[in-house]
Design an enzyme around this catalytic site. Structure first.
Site, PDB file in Angstrom:
ATOM      1  N   CYS A 233       5.586  16.524  -2.751  1.00 58.83           N
ATOM      2  CA  CYS A 233       6.751  17.168  -2.111  1.00 58.83           C
ATOM      3  C   CYS A 233       7.602  18.035  -3.052  1.00 58.83           C
ATOM      4  CB  CYS A 233       7.620  16.145  -1.414  1.00 58.83           C
ATOM      5  SG  CYS A 233       6.775  14.656  -0.902  1.00 58.83           S
TER       6      CYS A 233
ATOM      7  N   ARG B  27      -0.906   7.373  -9.277  1.00 57.50           N
ATOM      8  CA  ARG B  27       0.054   6.281  -9.124  1.00 57.50           C
ATOM      9  C   ARG B  27      -0.445   5.079  -9.898  1.00 57.50           C
ATOM     10  NH1 ARG B  27       1.198   6.725  -2.576  1.00 57.50           N
ATOM     11  NH2 ARG B  27       1.922   8.882  -2.652  1.00 57.50           N
TER      12      ARG B  27
ATOM     13  N   GLN C 101      -4.279  13.997  -1.651  1.00 58.25           N
ATOM     14  CA  GLN C 101      -3.696  13.975  -0.309  1.00 58.25           C
ATOM     15  C   GLN C 101      -3.944  15.320   0.357  1.00 58.25           C
ATOM     16  OE1 GLN C 101       0.362  13.037  -1.472  1.00 58.25           O
ATOM     17  NE2 GLN C 101       0.222  11.094  -0.389  1.00 58.25           N
TER      18      GLN C 101
ATOM     19  N   ASP D 165      -2.097  17.194   2.009  1.00 58.15           N
ATOM     20  CA  ASP D 165      -0.659  17.172   2.236  1.00 58.15           C
ATOM     21  C   ASP D 165      -0.194  18.451   2.926  1.00 58.15           C
ATOM     22  OD1 ASP D 165       1.790  16.019   2.111  1.00 58.15           O
ATOM     23  OD2 ASP D 165       1.865  15.860  -0.073  1.00 58.15           O
TER      24      ASP D 165
ATOM     25  N   HIS E 222       3.703  20.357   4.307  1.00 57.34           N
ATOM     26  CA  HIS E 222       5.145  20.282   4.535  1.00 57.34           C
ATOM     27  C   HIS E 222       5.566  21.468   5.386  1.00 57.34           C
ATOM     28  CE1 HIS E 222       4.707  17.682   0.981  1.00 57.34           C
ATOM     29  NE2 HIS E 222       5.685  17.007   1.541  1.00 57.34           N
TER      30      HIS E 222
ATOM     31  N   LYS F 250       9.356   8.119  11.318  1.00 56.02           N
ATOM     32  CA  LYS F 250       8.009   8.665  11.161  1.00 56.02           C
ATOM     33  C   LYS F 250       7.073   8.223  12.269  1.00 56.02           C
ATOM     34  CE  LYS F 250       6.721   5.019   7.940  1.00 56.02           C
ATOM     35  NZ  LYS F 250       6.295   4.660   6.610  1.00 56.02           N
TER      36      LYS F 250
ATOM     37  N   HIS G  82       7.099  16.081   6.472  1.00 55.37           N
ATOM     38  CA  HIS G  82       5.931  15.755   5.643  1.00 55.37           C
ATOM     39  C   HIS G  82       4.821  15.355   6.614  1.00 55.37           C
ATOM     40  CE1 HIS G  82       8.646  14.688   2.113  1.00 55.37           C
ATOM     41  NE2 HIS G  82       9.467  14.478   3.114  1.00 55.37           N
TER      42      HIS G  82
HETATM   43 ZN   LIG Z   1       5.935  15.028   1.226  1.00 54.91          ZN
END
Ligand SMILES: [Zn+2]
Ligand SMILES: [Zn+2]
Length: 575
Positions: free
Chosen positions: A271, A300, A318, A320, A322, A402, A448
């Site tokens: 992010c 991580r 990911q 991902d 946004h 979410k 997200h």
């Molecule tokens: Zn995010």
């Protein structure tokens, strides 16, 4: 499963925990009992034994449990005074602590035969109803789940109302072991792990190919839904993570390193990188909704004890995305995102996709008015999409509500993968703005979203779901060309070239093994199509198609084979 059925099962398993404790007390009278609840999948009991239990003790304990079940002892429950309870448990500091913590002047006591246990109640009628159980394993635990407390030993098990249900469960466990993705990954030469990089997966050519196909599908979807793909660095300064709040909430799971006397963190999430790209120049309302996507490699720190193949790793990618948008655009954007997630998940033939809406948790940031508006936007989007969902009260992130998607695999296990998450706080922390039609600066909202979630984990779920038999459109090698003798090699080469030219991932078996051996190899590699070419095929310019399932089709022309391949790919045929 209905709530009533769930409650019945919980009652059965809670009673089975008493049965376990009863058996342990008969066999090892000096063992101290602590707590033993039912769980989502079974039950456990935490003990402080005089001498540690080993795996060899489990059959013995199970046998005694069976004996007590056969005694058909009634399970009764009554209230006793705390005074009486303290007397009963004068040698057990754990139970004494529990008694003190319980409100009121009395506590509940469950009894079966001469065994008793502190308990709130709700049991099956007699021990005879607890025959269909299985003890699973022994593990370490701590009193009140606190590492600073007394270490205990946990015995876990599960129980079912009928022998048939228990057998079904055992079969599933067996299958899950047989089709463990770590095993399949090695057998099919897809990926590996090495001591030199604990928790960091290595992808081999075939595994990487599958990941690339999954990625390619997402990229096509990004075009369709108006996303722009970006790429951001893996390492970013510590200051950025302080501003994003990750440093405070997530520091323990982040890797750090020094560059030019400054501290940098390896990104655990993507992010903040997106935010820097957004902030690079002033934004106008005309640019919103602005949809960015990244295949972001995150790292991580996980304890070595919890690492588990591709399910739990220290680095993963990911898919991902946004979306930066105005408050009024949230609903439309979420509707589109739900659609894109459904399109993707449906390609794999998952029969049961569950959707949950997680609402305001206890530690939430922001006002009630904000949460109400945000939750309503998600709810409206779900309603407009016409999907069924369950409300998960209090399970949202601290910064916003979410939507979570769960898939059920072929072995009946549920996996959470896709998520859509609203966020008003990162835009605030980073002072994100856009110029509104009025000329004034306004704050955008950030959504997200991830479809697969972790690509590596999703790959592992697919491997187990398909038991290694990846569908034709996803298989790293779709067709293997097998000649009966070397005489057919030139013909086979022609076929190979034609397949490759049409984008079919084909491979030739170059060995001089007999055809039975070549079939066996291809079968072990779980290749969907084996193209068998002998003298007859060469003479007639045809192909024998042998499916992974054993089914055979004779006398296909190359054109027919290619048409079939195209059809299987476009319809996402699952074989
Ligand atoms: Zn995010
Ligand atoms: Zn009980």
């Amino acid at each position: 499963m209905s709530d009533e059925k769930n409650n019945k099962l919980a009652q059965l398993r809670h009673s089975a925990a008493h049965l376990l404790a009863h058996a342990v007390k008969e066999l090892y009278p000096n063992t101290k009992l602590t707590i033993g609840p039912a769980t989502k999948t079974g039950f456990f009991y935490d003990f402080l034994p005089e001498q540690n239990f080993t795996n060899e003790d489990l059959p013995k304990i199970a046998k005694r449990m069976q004996e007590i079940a056969d005694r058909k002892l009634p399970l009764t429950h009554r209230q006793i005074s705390k005074e009486q309870a303290r007397e009963l448990y004068k040698d057990n500091p754990f139970k004494l602590e529990l008694i003190e913590k319980l409100p009121g002047e009395t506590v509940g006591l469950a009894e079966q035969g001469d065994f008793y246990d502190l308990c709130r109640g709700d049991h099956v009628e007699h021990t005879g109803l607890l025959k269909h159980f299985k003890l699973l394993h022994i593990s370490g635990s701590y009193w009140r789940a606190d590492r600073n407390n007394q270490p205990l030993q946990r015995i876990s098990g599960t129980a079912f109302p009928t022998a048939k249900e228990l057998r079904l469960y055992e079969k599933r466990i067996e299958e899950a072991q047989k089709y463990d993705h770590r095993r399949l990954g090695q057998q099919l030469d897809l990926f590996s792990f090495h001591e030199e990089g604990p928790g960091f997966p290595f992808f081999h050519p075939k595994g990487q190919r599958v990941l690339n196909i999954l990625k390619g599908d997402i990229r096509r979807l990004l075009d369709q839904y108006g996303y722009q793909e970006i790429a951001t660095p893996i390492m970013l300064s510590e200051e950025l993570w302080k501003q994003s709040g990750h440093y405070d909430h997530y520091k323990e799971n982040m890797f750090f390193c020094e560059i030019d006397k400054g501290t940098y963190a390896v990104k655990p999430m993507n992010c903040p990188g997106f935010i820097l790209v957004y902030k690079e120049r002033p934004r106008s309302y005309r640019e919103l909704p602005l949809r960015y996507a990244e295949f972001g490699l995150v790292h991580r720190y996980e304890l070595s004890g919890v690492l588990h193949g591709l399910f739990r790793v220290r680095s993963f990618t990911q898919d991902d995305g946004h979306i930066f948008c105005t408050m009024d655009q949230i609903e439309d954007e979420v509707v589109k995102t739900i659609e894109s997630i459904q399109i993707t998940l449906n390609k794999f033939g998952f029969e049961n996709i569950t959707i949950g809406l997680s609402t305001k948790p206890e530690n939430a940031m922001g006002t009630d008015a904000y949460w109400q508006k945000a939750t309503e936007a998600l709810q409206n989007a779900l309603d407009r999409s016409g999907v069924k969902y369950v409300l998960q009260e209090g399970e949202g992130a601290f910064y916003g509500p979410k939507i979570e998607f769960g898939i059920e695999d072929s072995m009946g296990r549920s996996w959470q993968c896709s998520t859509i998450q609203l966020d008003f706080f990162l835009p605030q922390n980073f002072d994100l703005t856009y110029i509104a039609p009025s000329g004034k600066k306004e704050r955008p909202v950030m959504i997200h979203r991830a479809i697969y979630g972790s690509m590596e984990r999703f790959f592992a779920i697919l491997l187990e779901h398909f038991k290694g038999n990846l569908p034709f459109w996803l298989a790293p090698v779709q067709a293997k060309v097998l000649t009966i003798t070397d005489e057919q090699k030139p013909y086979a080469t022609d076929i190979m070239q034609a397949l490759t030219a049409h984008g079919i991932r084909a491979q030739m078996d170059e060995t001089s093994d007999p055809i039975s051996g070549k079939i066996k190899t291809a079968q072990l590699e779980k290749v969907p199509w084996m193209l068998v070419l002998g003298a007859k095929e060469q003479e007639n310019n045809t192909i024998t198609l042998r499916h992974r399932t054993g089914k055979q089709e004779f006398g296909l022309t190359l054109a027919e084979l290619l048409a079939k391949a195209n059809e299987w790919i476009s319809t996402r045929h699952i074989s």
